[in-house]
Design a protein around this motif. Structure first.
Motif, PDB file in Angstrom:
ATOM      1  N   THR A   8      55.125  47.195  39.703  1.00 21.93           N
ATOM      2  CA  THR A   8      55.118  45.955  38.928  1.00 21.93           C
ATOM      3  C   THR A   8      54.410  44.837  39.681  1.00 21.93           C
ATOM      4  O   THR A   8      53.501  44.185  39.154  1.00 21.93           O
ATOM      5  N   ILE A   9      54.828  44.609  40.912  1.00 20.87           N
ATOM      6  CA  ILE A   9      54.219  43.541  41.712  1.00 20.87           C
ATOM      7  C   ILE A   9      52.769  43.874  42.043  1.00 20.87           C
ATOM      8  O   ILE A   9      51.881  43.007  41.991  1.00 20.87           O
ATOM      9  N   GLY A  10      52.520  45.131  42.364  1.00 26.32           N
ATOM     10  CA  GLY A  10      51.177  45.547  42.735  1.00 26.32           C
ATOM     11  C   GLY A  10      50.177  45.370  41.608  1.00 26.32           C
ATOM     12  O   GLY A  10      49.064  44.874  41.824  1.00 26.32           O
ATOM     13  N   ILE A  11      50.553  45.778  40.392  1.00 26.23           N
ATOM     14  CA  ILE A  11      49.645  45.641  39.255  1.00 26.23           C
ATOM     15  C   ILE A  11      49.385  44.173  38.957  1.00 26.23           C
ATOM     16  O   ILE A  11      48.251  43.774  38.666  1.00 26.23           O
ATOM     17  N   GLY A  12      50.436  43.349  39.035  1.00 29.38           N
ATOM     18  CA  GLY A  12      50.263  41.920  38.777  1.00 29.38           C
ATOM     19  C   GLY A  12      49.348  41.263  39.791  1.00 29.38           C
ATOM     20  O   GLY A  12      48.403  40.557  39.422  1.00 29.38           O
ATOM     21  N   LEU A  13      49.607  41.489  41.076  1.00 30.73           N
ATOM     22  CA  LEU A  13      48.784  40.892  42.127  1.00 30.73           C
ATOM     23  C   LEU A  13      47.364  41.442  42.105  1.00 30.73           C
ATOM     24  O   LEU A  13      46.392  40.701  42.312  1.00 30.73           O
ATOM     25  N   MET A  14      47.249  42.753  41.844  1.00 30.86           N
ATOM     26  CA  MET A  14      45.923  43.359  41.812  1.00 30.86           C
ATOM     27  C   MET A  14      45.090  42.795  40.667  1.00 30.86           C
ATOM     28  O   MET A  14      43.906  42.472  40.843  1.00 30.86           O
ATOM     29  N   VAL A  69      44.867  50.111  38.603  1.00 25.53           N
ATOM     30  CA  VAL A  69      46.161  50.229  37.931  1.00 25.53           C
ATOM     31  C   VAL A  69      46.731  51.629  38.137  1.00 25.53           C
ATOM     32  O   VAL A  69      47.919  51.807  38.442  1.00 25.53           O
ATOM     33  N   SER A  70      45.885  52.654  37.964  1.00 23.15           N
ATOM     34  CA  SER A  70      46.318  54.036  38.170  1.00 23.15           C
ATOM     35  C   SER A  70      46.813  54.243  39.592  1.00 23.15           C
ATOM     36  O   SER A  70      47.835  54.903  39.824  1.00 23.15           O
ATOM     37  N   GLY A 121      40.589  39.897  39.222  1.00 25.42           N
ATOM     38  CA  GLY A 121      39.985  38.970  38.285  1.00 25.42           C
ATOM     39  C   GLY A 121      39.361  37.788  38.996  1.00 25.42           C
ATOM     40  O   GLY A 121      38.260  37.341  38.655  1.00 25.42           O
ATOM     41  N   PHE A 122      40.049  37.282  40.017  1.00 25.74           N
ATOM     42  CA  PHE A 122      39.525  36.155  40.801  1.00 25.74           C
ATOM     43  C   PHE A 122      38.257  36.569  41.540  1.00 25.74           C
ATOM     44  O   PHE A 122      37.269  35.819  41.580  1.00 25.74           O
ATOM     45  N   PRO A 140      39.544  40.009  33.912  1.00 33.25           N
ATOM     46  CA  PRO A 140      38.214  39.655  34.403  1.00 33.25           C
ATOM     47  C   PRO A 140      37.258  39.430  33.235  1.00 33.25           C
ATOM     48  O   PRO A 140      37.360  40.089  32.201  1.00 33.25           O
ATOM     49  N   ASP A 141      36.286  38.524  33.394  1.00 40.22           N
ATOM     50  CA  ASP A 141      35.428  38.126  32.288  1.00 40.22           C
ATOM     51  C   ASP A 141      34.735  39.307  31.613  1.00 40.22           C
ATOM     52  O   ASP A 141      34.726  39.415  30.380  1.00 40.22           O
ATOM     53  N   GLU A 142      34.121  40.203  32.419  1.00 39.30           N
ATOM     54  CA  GLU A 142      33.396  41.320  31.829  1.00 39.30           C
ATOM     55  C   GLU A 142      34.317  42.238  31.045  1.00 39.30           C
ATOM     56  O   GLU A 142      33.995  42.713  29.958  1.00 39.30           O
ATOM     57  N   LEU A 143      35.510  42.496  31.613  1.00 42.01           N
ATOM     58  CA  LEU A 143      36.485  43.336  30.931  1.00 42.01           C
ATOM     59  C   LEU A 143      37.038  42.629  29.703  1.00 42.01           C
ATOM     60  O   LEU A 143      37.193  43.225  28.633  1.00 42.01           O
TER      61      LEU A 143
END
Length: 317
Positions: A229-235, A269-270, A240-241, A78-81
């Motif tokens: 793995t999938i959850g972190i990627g999709l999240m 993520v946690s 970010g979107f 994400p932009d701010e991060l």
């Protein structure tokens, strides 16, 4: 409608899928997963920048490739991060000293391991056990996983950067058809995915203490690793979107907007990591403690809803 739902739940109360879902939802509340994820953010926040120091110094002075490549992938955040991480990484790349390489790597790994150690403790709690390893063994295990994450990131960047370079070089000499190019492109993204699954599988395997670890088969730990793995990627992509298109934290929090976004992202993520552990722990409980699955089971979220009746409900409540 309510009576039909109760009737359906009661009729399928011992079905494996419903039992798993019922027990998992119950455990999420009983283990205070939301609070545990919040506490884990604290350790992750203290660990992420020392981890970046160790990672970037390793890249810079091993000459594997230019560590500035990392800057290109910060744009995925994400932009701010991304702004916070970009500024930190940029300053670090341009100010690191070779004389402090070993010291910075050791200090970075030591501090970063604290966050991983907290993840290990929380995974043990998912199984209802307490960590009893010695401090030295626990710290060594955490450092090994910190190193594994560095290797994972290096392999991620290598597969993305060099994968495209190899594809371009081969294309200059050999005419590749569309199917081959598609296969190579798929491999570039499949390889990092496989690396992540392996790392999380090892984490969920070796985090619990020995009594439980010996009983954990691949069938009992792979579901959680795949979910994380999938959850972190999709999240990460979805969050970010959302931040980029539907939210502007800088309006609400001013200069703290980037920090707020970072904290929310770390929290999610946690949550994904701990959810993966709870999924595996639920499967473990269903496999080795079948008596606990019998109705009316104690760890049930639907028990209070449908009651302990022995015949279908016929009236709405």
């Amino acid at each position: 409608m309510v009576s039909k739902l109760k009737q359906w739940l009661y009729a399928h109360r011992n079905h494996r899928s419903l039992t798993f879902t019922d027990k998992l939802i119950y455990r999420l509340g009983d283990h205070n997963l939301a609070e545990m994820s919040g506490s884990l953010v604290y350790f992750m926040l203290l660990s992420i920048f020392p981890f970046l120091i160790a990672l970037l110094n390793t890249l810079k002075f091993t000459n594997v490739f230019n560590p500035e490549v990392i800057l290109e992938y910060i744009s995925m955040l994400p932009d701010e991060l991304g702004t916070i991480v970009y500024d930190f990484v940029y300053d670090l790349i341009n100010s690191s000293s070779g004389g402090l390489l070993i010291v910075s790597i050791i200090a970075g790994l030591w501090t970063a391991s604290n966050g991983i150690n907290q993840v290990i403790n929380n995974i043990n709690r998912a199984y209802g056990i307490h960590e009893k390893r010695s401090f030295l063994i626990a710290k060594l295990l955490s450092i090994l996983f910190a190193i594994a994450l560095i290797v994972l990131i290096i392999l991620l960047v290598v597969s993305q950067v060099f994968g495209q370079l190899i594809l371009d070089a081969v294309s200059n000499y050999i005419a590749l058809d569309a199917a081959v190019e598609l296969l190579i492109q798929v491999a570039r993204y499949a390889i990092p995915f496989i690396f992540m699954v392996i790392i999380f599988t090892l984490l969920y395997k070796f985090a619990p203490k020995s009594e439980v670890r010996e009983l954990l088969t691949l069938k009992l730990i792979l579901p959680g690793a795949l979910f994380a793995t999938i959850g972190i990627g999709l999240m990460t992509f979805s969050f970010g979107f959302y931040v980029s298109n539907f939210s502007n934290y800088s309006v609400t929090y001013g200069s703290l907007g980037g920090i707020i976004v970072m904290l929310i992202w770390m929290y999610l993520v946690s949550l994904m990591l701990l959810l993966g552990g709870e999924i595996n722990a639920t499967l473990y409980s269903m496999t080795y403690f079948p008596d606990l699955n019998k109705w009316p089971r104690s760890d049930s979220i639907i028990k209070n809803f449908i009651g302990t009746f022995t015949s279908p409900v016929t009236t709405d409540n």
